[in-house]
Design an enzyme around this catalytic site. Sequence first.
Site, PDB file in Angstrom:
ATOM      1  N   ASN A 229       0.897  -1.446  -0.190  1.00  0.00           N
ATOM      2  CA  ASN A 229       0.115  -0.285   0.407  1.00  0.00           C
ATOM      3  C   ASN A 229       0.710   0.530  -0.031  1.00  0.00           C
ATOM      4  OD1 ASN A 229       0.391   0.504   3.063  1.00  0.00           O
ATOM      5  ND2 ASN A 229      -0.143  -0.950   3.031  1.00  0.00           N
ATOM      6  N   LYS A 308       8.628 -17.962  -9.996  1.00  0.00           N
ATOM      7  CA  LYS A 308       8.073 -16.720 -11.234  1.00  0.00           C
ATOM      8  C   LYS A 308       7.119 -17.189 -11.851  1.00  0.00           C
ATOM      9  CE  LYS A 308       8.303 -12.201 -14.165  1.00  0.00           C
ATOM     10  NZ  LYS A 308       8.966 -11.915 -15.248  1.00  0.00           N
TER      11      LYS A 308
END
Length: 426
Positions: A229, A308
């Site tokens: 955030n 990934k």
Amino acid sequence: MQDQHRDRVPAAEAETPKKRSVVLGIGGGIAAYKAAELCRALVQRDFSVQVVMTAAAQEFVRPLTFAALTGRKVITGLFSSESSEATLSSAVEHIGVAQEHELLVVAPATAHLLAKFSHGLADDFLTTMYLAFTGPVILAPAMNSNMWLHPATQANLAALQARGHRIVEPGEGFLACGMEGPGRLAEPEEIAQAVSAELNRRRDLEGETVLITAGPTQEPLDPVRFISNRSSGKMGYAMATAAAQRGARVTLISGPVHVPAPRGVIVIPVRTADEMRAKVFENLDRSDIIIKAAAVADFHLTDVPAHKMKKTAARLSVELDPTVDILAELGSRKGDRLLIGFAAETENLEREARRKLETKNCDMVVANLVNGEGTGFDSDQNEISLALRTGEYFSLPRASKRELADRILDEILKLRRALAAPVHGR
Ligand code: PMT
């Protein structure tokens, strides 16, 4: 070492041990002449004043002026001493001056000095002493308006403020360079008042151990991606700076941020909510006050893939699980410690603050609207309301996060006194 330290205390000061001691650093700007008035205002307030002038400052005003005003030798360079012989004590004088004085005020603080302080460049007495100085620092900038407004100067100022230094903002008006605008040194009386206020600030958290969390957490999605955030850590770091300056032992558990570590604070870096939880509970036993300013991610991926994730044309769904609610767990295990939660809300501030106060067993919730202009996440200012366990709820005017940190600490101490009353049965 201690004896050496004592040897350096001037006789006049030894006879008047109760005098508050200040270093007045003078930078090289036209406003340097006003530093004489500031020096007199400090002496009149009965402070013991040690003047340190940069080489550029001496081009504008003679050291003799300040020697006459303070009755003390003015420090004019790293290796200058009254005798022409270089001695060990003159070579380490900057350390001695840093240790012997309670506060450093710099006026005028030029753009160049702000940059050197901000980046830790130490190439003369003032900048070297600054690095060795652990007390409060007040900076009174003065410069041309364009220099003041330049993003480089503003970035340096923001870094210095985040470090807990007080800035006595320059005024607006006609400047020596012929321009009109911000950049004129604040009035000497205003700077002297800021020095008095800082020195009179209470060390009212001495003996307290404060645990603070700050910044965001990062929850990995794979080895290179994460959910996070916009928390910058500024609010939590401001709380840590304020608590340390008021005498508390402070441990700061911090998510990944770019804010410099506050002086005298133990910083424990963490990345995820789980890591933050572990460090909080490791430190809980030795803490008296816990302040949860961190913006902990509410969701994470429980099983993070080892490789990934590959890009495909197909839509990707990931299932997120809730993270551990550290505040709620603290609420159930806090004992008689004071627990302060934060609430970042986009609406219904009071209702949400009161709900978090109750459900998480907090003593205070600091609520901030996070969709405001220039407040909340990643801003230097904030606008907060406090919900207290005593049932009170009130708002504080918009101010810098550093100023609000002091207001929050004032309320924490008031709350401690109120809750100590037998009716609350703590
Ligand atoms: O860091 P800055 O850029 O300066 O911004 C400051 C701030 C806006 C982040 C700060 O003032 C603030 O509001 N911090 C709390 C942000 C938040 O996560 O609010 P929340 O309402 O989602 O959480 C409420 C409380 O529970 C907070 O004290 C939080 O630390 C805590 N919490 C939340 C989730 C979780 N899993 N564990 C927790 O402990």
